[in-house]
Write a protein that holds these residues in place. Structure first.
Motif, PDB file in Angstrom:
ATOM      1  N   GLN A 125      -7.898  -7.181   1.972  1.00 15.79           N
ATOM      2  CA  GLN A 125      -8.355  -6.185   1.009  1.00 15.79           C
ATOM      3  C   GLN A 125      -9.101  -5.054   1.716  1.00 15.79           C
ATOM      4  O   GLN A 125      -8.968  -3.889   1.358  1.00 15.79           O
ATOM      5  N   GLN A 126      -9.852  -5.420   2.756  1.00 17.90           N
ATOM      6  CA  GLN A 126     -10.566  -4.405   3.532  1.00 17.90           C
ATOM      7  C   GLN A 126      -9.569  -3.497   4.265  1.00 17.90           C
ATOM      8  O   GLN A 126      -9.687  -2.272   4.254  1.00 17.90           O
TER       9      GLN A 126
ATOM     10  N   LYS B 294      -6.062   3.621   2.727  1.00 18.90           N
ATOM     11  CA  LYS B 294      -6.112   4.700   1.724  1.00 18.90           C
ATOM     12  C   LYS B 294      -4.759   4.921   1.039  1.00 18.90           C
ATOM     13  O   LYS B 294      -3.843   5.488   1.608  1.00 18.90           O
TER      14      LYS B 294
ATOM     15  N   VAL C  53       0.873  -1.175   0.000  1.00 20.26           N
ATOM     16  CA  VAL C  53       0.000   0.000   0.000  1.00 20.26           C
ATOM     17  C   VAL C  53       0.911   1.225   0.000  1.00 20.26           C
ATOM     18  O   VAL C  53       1.747   1.373   0.890  1.00 20.26           O
TER      19      VAL C  53
ATOM     20  N   SER D 161      -7.836  -1.205   1.825  1.00 26.90           N
ATOM     21  CA  SER D 161      -8.713  -0.139   1.367  1.00 26.90           C
ATOM     22  C   SER D 161      -8.866   0.954   2.435  1.00 26.90           C
ATOM     23  O   SER D 161      -8.853   2.151   2.125  1.00 26.90           O
ATOM     24  N   ARG D 162      -8.971   0.540   3.696  1.00 27.01           N
ATOM     25  CA  ARG D 162      -9.103   1.515   4.790  1.00 27.01           C
ATOM     26  C   ARG D 162      -7.817   2.328   4.993  1.00 27.01           C
ATOM     27  O   ARG D 162      -7.845   3.432   5.542  1.00 27.01           O
TER      28      ARG D 162
END
Lengths: 537, 173
Positions: free
Chosen positions: A445-446, A452, A317, A449-450
Motif C-alpha cells: 500500500q505504501q 501516485k 496502479v 501510494s508513492r
C-alpha cells in the motif's frame, strides 16, 4: 511384457526434463501423460475476444488444457481464496505459464537453521547450482546477473526484455524506497536459440505460444528425447496406481486409456513420478499394497502432508504521469521486470520469509479499471479511457510455511470418471503466513501510494493461494521419519521410485518454483544414471 | 494517403486474412465466432431487450470519441451469456429485470437507472443489486467488442512485432 528402463509419469517441467536427460543418457523411457497434446495449431492465442464464443470470458482460450474428466477435486476445510491448478495436457504447466525462472538463494534451503521454522532441505544451493546452470542453458533464459544475494544468477543469459514506461516509473520510485527492480529472468527467447525463434511480444504467453519462443516441454525437450530413438509417449494414459512386487519395489503402473477406457499396465525398472503436487501425492496414496498399506513409500504417513504454495494478491496502479497519454502497444512478453524480495534489507521482522513482486503479467487488452470505477455514463467511459495507458500491475508472491496439518488426501468413496479416488484438499493459513501477509500488505500500500495514481487492490480480500505454485506433499528431508524422499528425490522406502516435481520441495521460498523443479529433476536423472551403472536400483 | 495510414490498412488486411486462414486451419464452422447480427433472443423478451439496450447505452454511451453499448450490441451479448448461464444466474437476472421494469414504468428509464446506481458500493435492494450485475455485463460486453477494443480504447496490441520498443522517455527513468 516389455520392461522399460524408466517410466516417467507426467510430461510437465519435471517429467519433460527427466525424459530428455535419461534418453540422452542411454535409457529406454516410456512417458505416461493423462492429458493429450494440444498442438500450436489448436491454440487460440491470437484470437480477438469477439472471435470467441463467449469473448474469452469463460476461459475458452485455456479450456483445452483443462479437460474436466480428469480434474475432479474436492476442497474440504480450506480457507477462502485457496485453489490448486488442474492443468492436464501434454506439457503440463509449461503450456500455461509466464516462464519466470528464478533460482532459490542459499538461505532458502536452510529455514530451520536460519529462521528456526520448518526443516532444512537435504541438499544445499551449492549442490543444485550446476543443475540450475544446466537447465538455464537447456531452456534459454533472458535476464542478467544483478549481483543480489537473495537471487543468485547464472552465467548465461539472453538479453533482458526492454522496459515499458510504467516499469521505469516503478524502478525510479522503488529506488527512492530501497526496493530493487530488476529485469525479469524468464524462459522467453529474446534472440533465436536452440532452433526456436525469439518472442514476437503478443502478450499471450499464458494462452499457449504459437511459435515456441517460450519454453514448453513438447516444443523443447520432448523432441530431444524422441530424437534418441529411445522414447515412447502414451498420452491419454491416466495412472491409477503403481504396483509393487513381493519385496515392495515398484514394478508396474496400472493406467486407463481415456480413449478406449481399457486398463493397461506398463512395466519398468525405475519409476519417476512427475505429476505435480496434487496428482503425485494422489497417485502414491492410491497405490496401496500389503507392503505399502498406507500408500507407496508412506509408512511414516508423510505423503500428502505439508501442502503449501505461494500466497499473494494484486494491486493495479493507473499512474498519473502516464494516464491520458497516447495508447501504444504494451503487450510484450507479459512481465519484463521483477521485484526481488526486499524485506530482509531493513529492519527486523516478527515472522519468517518474504515476498517478491511480478509486474505487468496480465493482459493490456481488457480495461480492469472498468470493473472497479464507480458510476456510469459519459464520465465513466471517459475515465476508463483516460486511465488505460497508465496501467501498472503488481502481483505479489509470498512465502507460505509448510505445515503438517495442511494436506491432500484421497477419498475412496468419491471417484472420478475412471473410478480413481479423487484428491481432497485441506488447507488453513498459519500464524506466520498471516503476519507476513499483514507486513506485505502495508508495504504494497505504501509503494502504491508513492507511485501516485488511481489504485485498485485485491489486498483487502485477504490472502489467496496458491498461484499455481503448490508444493510439498511428497517432501524431501534428511530424516526418513519426517520425509518421503532423500536429497536425490528418491523414496526412502522404495529405491526405484523417484518424485521430482514440486511435491518434493521441503519448503517454499517466495520465488517461482519451476526452475528449481527442473534442476532437481535433472539432478535426480543424473543420479538415476549413476545408480543404474552401479546396478544399485 | 499518409504512410502510417497505409501501413495500418495493410496490417489489418493481413490480420484479417490470417484470421480466416486460422479459422479454416482449425476446422471451425463459420458460426463458431459469435456475431450479433444473426443472434436470436434466447432469454430476454423483445421488450426486455429494448430496455436492456437502452440502459446499457446509458451506462456506456456514444460520445464524440466512439460509439457506445447500443452500437456494440451489448444487449445481445448479454442475452447469449445469461441464456447459457446456470439457473441461479438466470433467476438473478429475472428478479432484476422485474425490479427494473417496475421502476421504469413508475418513472422513466433514466430515473430508474439513477435510482439503481445510487448505492453501487453497498447495494441492498433488488434494483441496486441489478445495477451491479447489469453494469458488469455492459463492461464485459463493450470492452470485448470490436468497438470497445479498437475504437474506444484504441488498443494497439495483439500483434507480431520483430522487436519490442521499450520506453525512451527520459522523464520516466
Amino acid at each position: 511384457m516389455h520392461i522399460y528402463d524408466v517410466c516417467v509419469i507426467g510430461s510437465g517441467a519435471a517429467g519433460g526434463v527427466m525424459a530428455k536427460e535419461l534418453c540422452e543418457g542411454g535409457a529406454e523411457v516410456i512417458m505416461l501423460e493423462a492429458g493429450e497434446e494440444v498442438p500450436p495449431a489448436r491454440f487460440l492465442s491470437h484470437k480477438w475476444p469477439y472471435e470467441l464464443p463467449y469473448r474469452g470470458l469463460r476461459d475458452e482460450k485455456q479450456a483445452p488444457f483443462y479437460p474436466k474428466d480428469i480434474s475432479a477435486i474436492r476442497y474440504q476445510d480450506t480457507d477462502s481464496g485457496i485453489g490448486v491448478d488442474r492443468v492436464r495436457v501434454l506439457g503440463g504447466r509449461t503450456l500455461h505459464w509466464n516462464a519466470v525462472t528464478l533460482r532459490y538463494a542459499p538461505r532458502d534451503f536452510r529455514e530451520r537453521t536460519l529462521a528456526g521454522i520448518e526443516e532444512d532441505w537435504p541438499l544445499s544451493y551449492q549442490e543444485l547450482a550446476p543443475w540450475y546452470e544446466h537447465i538455464e542453458q537447456t531452456i534459454g533464459v533472458c535476464g542478467q546477473d544483478d549481483h543480489l544475494e537473495i537471487l543468485p544468477a547464472g552465467k548465461h543469459y539472453l538479453p533482458p526484455l526492454p522496459w515499458r514506461c510504467s516499469e521505469h516509473v516503478l524502478a525510479r520510485v522503488g529506488k527512492s524506497m530501497g526496493i530493487p527492480v530488476i529485469p525479469v529472468r524468464k524462459a522467453v527467447l529474446t534472440l533465436p536459440y536452440d532452433q526456436r525463434p525469439p518472442c514476437h511480444y503478443c502478450g499471450h504467453c499464458m494462452d499457449g505460444c504459437d511459435v515456441s519462443s517460450i519454453f514448453t516441454t513438447p516444443d523443447c525437450v520432448l523432441p530431444k528425447a524422441r530424437a534418441t530413438g529411445r522414447f515412447t509417449l502414451r498420452q491419454n494414459a491416466v495412472a491409477r496406481e503403481i504396483l509393487t512386487d513381493s519385496s515392495g519395489r515398484a514394478q508396474a503402473v496400472s493406467f486407463i486409456d481415456r480413449i478406449t477406457r481399457s486398463e493397461e499396465q506398463v512395466r519398468a525398472r525405475v519409476f519417476a513420478v512427475c505429476c505435480a503436487t496434487i496428482e503425485s501425492a494422489r497417485l502414491l496414496l492410491n497405490s496401496k499394497s500389503p507392503q505399502h498399506p498406507d500408500g507407496l513409500g508412506n509408512s511414516n504417513g508423510v505423503v500428502g502432508h505439508y501442502l503449501h504454495g505461494h500466497i499473494g494478491g494484486g494491486v493495479s496502479v493507473y499512474l498519473d504521469e502516464l494516464a491520458s497519454t497516447k495508447p501504444v502497444n504494451q503487450d510484450g512478453a507479459t512481465d519484463h521486470v521483477y521485484v526481488p524480495r526486499y524485506n530482509q534489507l531493513s529492519g527486523k521482522r516478527d515472522y519468517a520469509g518474504g515476498w517478491g513482486i511480478q509486474v505487468n503479467f496480465e493482459s493490456y487488452m481488457f480495461p480492469d479499471q472498468a470493473q472497479h470505477l464507480r458510476g456510469y455514463g459519459a464520465p465513466f467511459k471517459a475515465e476508463v479511457r483516460r486511465l488505460q495507458p497508465g496501467y501498472l500491475f503488481l502481483g505479489t508472491f509470498c512465502k507460505a510455511v509448510s505445515a503438517r496439518e495442511n494436506y491432500v488426501a484421497v477419498d475412496p468413496h468419491q471417484t472420478d470418471a475412471y473410478g480413481i479416488p479423487i484428491p481432497v484438499i485441506h488447507y488453513r493459513f498459519g500464524e506466520n503466513d498471516r503476519a507476513l501477509w499483514r507486513d506485505h500488505n502495508a508495504s504494497l500500500q505504501q509503494l502504491a501510494s508513492r507511485l501516485k495514481g488511481t489504485v485498485f487492490s485485491s489486498l483487502d480480500n485477504g490472502p489467496g493461494g496458491f498461484a499455481s505454485h503448490e508444493v510439498g506433499t511428497v517432501r524431501m528431508g534428511k530424516d526418513p521419519q519426517t520425509s518421503a524422499l532423500n536429497g536425490f528425490c528418491q523414496a526412502h522406502e522404495v529405491k526405484n521410485l523417484f518424485v521430482t516435481d514440486g511435491s518434493s520441495f521441503t519448503t517454499s521460498s517466495e520465488k517461482n518454483p519451476t526452475l528449481t523443479i527442473m534442476a532437481l529433476s535433472a539432478r535426480a536423472a543424473d543420479y538415476i544414471k549413476q545408480q543404474r551403472r552401479l546396478n544399485a536400483l | 494517403m499518409k504512410r502510417r495510414q497505409a501501413l495500418k490498412i495493410v496490417t489489418l488486411g493481413a490480420l484479417a486474412e490470417a484470421a480466416s486462414q486460422s479459422v479454416a486451419a482449425h476446422g471451425l464452422a463459420s458460426g463458431y465466432a459469435w456475431t450479433p447480427g444473426d443472434h436470436h433472443l434466447a432469454f430476454f423478451s423483445e421488450d426486455e431487450n429494448r430496455m436492456i439496450d437502452e440502459l446499457m447505452e446509458m451506462i456506456i454511451p456514444a460520445d464524440d470519441h466512439s460509439p457506445g453499448a447500443h452500437a456494440a450490441q451489448v444487449s445481445l451479448f448479454a442475452d447469449l451469456m445469461v441464456s447459457t448461464s446456470d439457473v441461479a444466474e438466470q433467476q438473478r437476472w429475472r428478479r432484476g429485470l422485474e425490479a427494473m421494469q417496475e421502476e421504469v414504468s413508475r418513472s422513466s428509464t433514466a430515473q430508474a437507472l439513477a435510482k439503481a446506481a445510487a448505492n453501487e458500493s453497498h447495494p441492498e435492494t433488488e434494483l441496486e443489486r441489478f445495477f451491479v450485475v447489469l453494469k458488469r455485463m455492459t463492461v464485459d460486453g463493450y470492452y470485448t467488442s470490436e468497438i470497445g477494443i479498437h475504437q474506444d480504447l484504441n488498443y494497439q496490441g495483439n500483434a507480431y512485432l520483430s522487436e519490442f520498443p521499450g520506453c525512451e522517455h527520459e522523464a520516466h527513468h
